[in-house]
Design a protein around this motif. Structure first.
Motif, PDB file in Angstrom:
ATOM      1  N   PRO A   1       0.837  -1.204   0.000  1.00 39.13           N
ATOM      2  CA  PRO A   1       0.000   0.000   0.000  1.00 39.13           C
ATOM      3  C   PRO A   1       0.874   1.257   0.000  1.00 39.13           C
ATOM      4  CG  PRO A   1      -0.028  -1.056   2.160  1.00 39.13           C
ATOM      5  CD  PRO A   1       0.740  -1.960   1.250  1.00 39.13           C
ATOM      6  N   VAL A   2       0.354   2.329  -0.573  1.00 37.28           N
ATOM      7  CA  VAL A   2       1.056   3.618  -0.504  1.00 37.28           C
ATOM      8  C   VAL A   2       0.831   4.146   0.905  1.00 37.28           C
ATOM      9  CG1 VAL A   2       1.163   5.975  -1.393  1.00 37.28           C
ATOM     10  CG2 VAL A   2       0.787   4.057  -2.961  1.00 37.28           C
ATOM     11  N   THR A   3       1.906   4.194   1.664  1.00 40.39           N
ATOM     12  CA  THR A   3       1.759   4.510   3.082  1.00 40.39           C
ATOM     13  C   THR A   3       3.036   5.119   3.632  1.00 40.39           C
ATOM     14  OG1 THR A   3       1.578   3.495   5.276  1.00 40.39           O
ATOM     15  CG2 THR A   3       2.324   2.063   3.534  1.00 40.39           C
ATOM     16  N   THR A   4       2.875   6.008   4.599  1.00 41.05           N
ATOM     17  CA  THR A   4       4.052   6.582   5.253  1.00 41.05           C
ATOM     18  C   THR A   4       4.838   5.508   6.000  1.00 41.05           C
ATOM     19  OG1 THR A   4       2.766   7.121   7.214  1.00 41.05           O
ATOM     20  CG2 THR A   4       2.961   8.835   5.557  1.00 41.05           C
ATOM     21  N   SER A   5       4.221   4.363   6.267  1.00 40.02           N
ATOM     22  CA  SER A   5       4.941   3.294   6.970  1.00 40.02           C
ATOM     23  C   SER A   5       6.037   2.689   6.094  1.00 40.02           C
ATOM     24  CB  SER A   5       3.972   2.193   7.414  1.00 40.02           C
ATOM     25  OG  SER A   5       3.058   2.737   8.345  1.00 40.02           O
ATOM     26  N   CYS A   6       5.917   2.849   4.790  1.00 41.96           N
ATOM     27  CA  CYS A   6       6.985   2.451   3.870  1.00 41.96           C
ATOM     28  C   CYS A   6       7.237   3.644   2.950  1.00 41.96           C
ATOM     29  CB  CYS A   6       6.599   1.219   3.046  1.00 41.96           C
ATOM     30  SG  CYS A   6       7.908   0.765   1.864  1.00 41.96           S
ATOM     31  N   PRO A   7       8.169   4.528   3.349  1.00 42.98           N
ATOM     32  CA  PRO A   7       8.387   5.746   2.552  1.00 42.98           C
ATOM     33  C   PRO A   7       8.660   5.455   1.079  1.00 42.98           C
ATOM     34  CG  PRO A   7       9.485   5.911   4.667  1.00 42.98           C
ATOM     35  CD  PRO A   7       8.978   4.497   4.579  1.00 42.98           C
ATOM     36  N   GLY A   8       9.302   4.319   0.777  1.00 45.46           N
ATOM     37  CA  GLY A   8       9.592   3.974  -0.620  1.00 45.46           C
ATOM     38  C   GLY A   8       8.337   3.785  -1.450  1.00 45.46           C
ATOM     39  N   SER A   9       7.199   3.569  -0.814  1.00 44.22           N
ATOM     40  CA  SER A   9       5.962   3.379  -1.574  1.00 44.22           C
ATOM     41  C   SER A   9       5.534   4.660  -2.286  1.00 44.22           C
ATOM     42  CB  SER A   9       4.836   2.853  -0.675  1.00 44.22           C
ATOM     43  OG  SER A   9       4.466   3.836   0.279  1.00 44.22           O
ATOM     44  N   VAL A  10       6.163   5.800  -1.947  1.00 46.30           N
ATOM     45  CA  VAL A  10       5.858   7.053  -2.657  1.00 46.30           C
ATOM     46  C   VAL A  10       6.188   6.917  -4.139  1.00 46.30           C
ATOM     47  CG1 VAL A  10       8.105   8.229  -2.359  1.00 46.30           C
ATOM     48  CG2 VAL A  10       5.996   9.579  -2.447  1.00 46.30           C
ATOM     49  N   LEU A  11       7.068   5.981  -4.469  1.00 44.95           N
ATOM     50  CA  LEU A  11       7.423   5.752  -5.873  1.00 44.95           C
ATOM     51  C   LEU A  11       6.196   5.430  -6.721  1.00 44.95           C
ATOM     52  CD1 LEU A  11      10.351   5.751  -4.845  1.00 44.95           C
ATOM     53  CD2 LEU A  11      10.719   3.601  -6.051  1.00 44.95           C
ATOM     54  N   GLN A  12       5.206   4.821  -6.094  1.00 47.20           N
ATOM     55  CA  GLN A  12       4.018   4.413  -6.859  1.00 47.20           C
ATOM     56  C   GLN A  12       3.222   5.607  -7.377  1.00 47.20           C
ATOM     57  OE1 GLN A  12       1.708   1.288  -4.906  1.00 47.20           O
ATOM     58  NE2 GLN A  12       3.511   0.734  -3.709  1.00 47.20           N
ATOM     59  N   LEU A  13       3.488   6.796  -6.811  1.00 49.71           N
ATOM     60  CA  LEU A  13       2.764   7.996  -7.228  1.00 49.71           C
ATOM     61  C   LEU A  13       3.505   8.772  -8.315  1.00 49.71           C
ATOM     62  CD1 LEU A  13       1.747   9.252  -3.666  1.00 49.71           C
ATOM     63  CD2 LEU A  13       0.321   8.018  -5.312  1.00 49.71           C
ATOM     64  N   HIS A  14       4.697   8.297  -8.682  1.00 50.48           N
ATOM     65  CA  HIS A  14       5.547   9.051  -9.619  1.00 50.48           C
ATOM     66  C   HIS A  14       5.383   8.505 -11.033  1.00 50.48           C
ATOM     67  CE1 HIS A  14       9.184  10.718 -11.458  1.00 50.48           C
ATOM     68  NE2 HIS A  14       9.217  11.580 -10.451  1.00 50.48           N
TER      69      HIS A  14
END
Ligand code: GLP
Length: 261
Positions: free
Chosen positions: A214-227
């Motif tokens: 999931p896109v979540t602050t708990s895994c900062p790397g998940s921000v990649l999914q929004l790029h």
């Protein structure tokens, strides 16, 4: 996001170097490259140094670093500015005045964070941002809990990250600074192309979280999914927990001519 699964860390280094090379060669004039420290990009950097020796020029390149420890004096061998100079930019013949990083030795780190955010924002666009990922999913020094929209600021390291990085400080956790300056996830996301490299089994959970969780602050790397333009380069060990690894391999073997990264 394009996930590129390759047999070895050396293969990963070559692909990351290809992405950077394309940006350097493709720009008509000045080009800005974002650099990460840590061990993950080192093989890519070695490859770039070899290509420079073979003629690739970095005269028109400006580099911006992701992050820096707070409190290490300027010139400290483990300050990220010094690491990147030693590992890469000197060997590329880059003028130190064109290599920017947050000032971790500033008397006022909060001010230094704001100054660095203004500098990076003013230099934009960053054509390619090289990234690694921490075992807990951190990117730059954006530890879990970091806002996905964050800007450059002071962060407090987790104890896990301090333990992970103690190897660079003679194994002494107490020598690892507690505070850092880091580009925020929002700052990083403004780069045109993000290329994240991860190798080894220890990164498998973070890679799976970043790419498929999931896109979540708990895994900062998940921000990649929004790029809109991300290349995630992993070796087989780091790909070990990806559910779509087979599809990634299939895509790689069926790329169109000239499709690029
Ligand atoms: C460090 C850096 C990150 C890096 C990460 C992983 O703390 N701040 O930019 O990506 O941790 O490091 P390594 O590549 O050495 O595993």
């Amino acid at each position: 996001m394009e996930v590129v699964v390759l047999p070895t860390p050396e293969d990963c280094g070559r692909v990351v170097a290809d992405v950077v090379t394309a940006a350097v060669e493709g720009a008509p004039g000045e080009v800005i490259i974002g650099l990460a420290t840590g061990s993950s990009p080192l093989l890519a950097y070695r490859e770039l140094v070899a290509r420079h020796a073979a003629g690739l020029r970095f005269d028109a390149v400006t580099a911006v670093l992701l992050d820096e420890y707070v409190g290490l004096p300027a010139g400290h061998p483990e300050s990220y500015r010094e690491v990147i100079r030693r590992e890469l930019t000197d060997a590329l013949g880059m003028d130190p005045a064109r290599v920017h990083g947050p000032d971790g030795s500033a008397a006022d780190p909060l001010q230094a964070a704001g100054d660095y955010e203004a500098l990076v924002t003013g230099l934009r666009p960053v054509a390619v941002q090289v990234l690694g990922i921490g075992a807990n999913g951190h990117v730059g020094f954006n530890e879990p809990g970091s806002s996905l929209a964050s800007r450059t600021r002071v962060k407090t390291l987790t104890e896990q990250t301090r333990r992970d990085n103690a190897r660079f400080f003679g194994g002494d956790v107490d020598a690892v600074p507690r505070h850092v300056l880091t580009q925020g996830l929002g700052t990083i996301s403004a780069a045109e192309h993000l290329v994240l490299v991860a190798t080894g089994e220890a990164k498998a959970a973070a890679v799976a979280g970043a790419a498929e969780g999931p896109v979540t602050t708990s895994c900062p790397g998940s921000v990649l999914q929004l790029h809109p333009h991300v290349t995630l380069v992993v070796d087989e060990a780091a790909a070990g927990r990806l559910q779509r690894a087979d599809y990634a391999r299939y895509v790689l073997t069926h790329k169109l001519v000239g499709q690029g990264w």
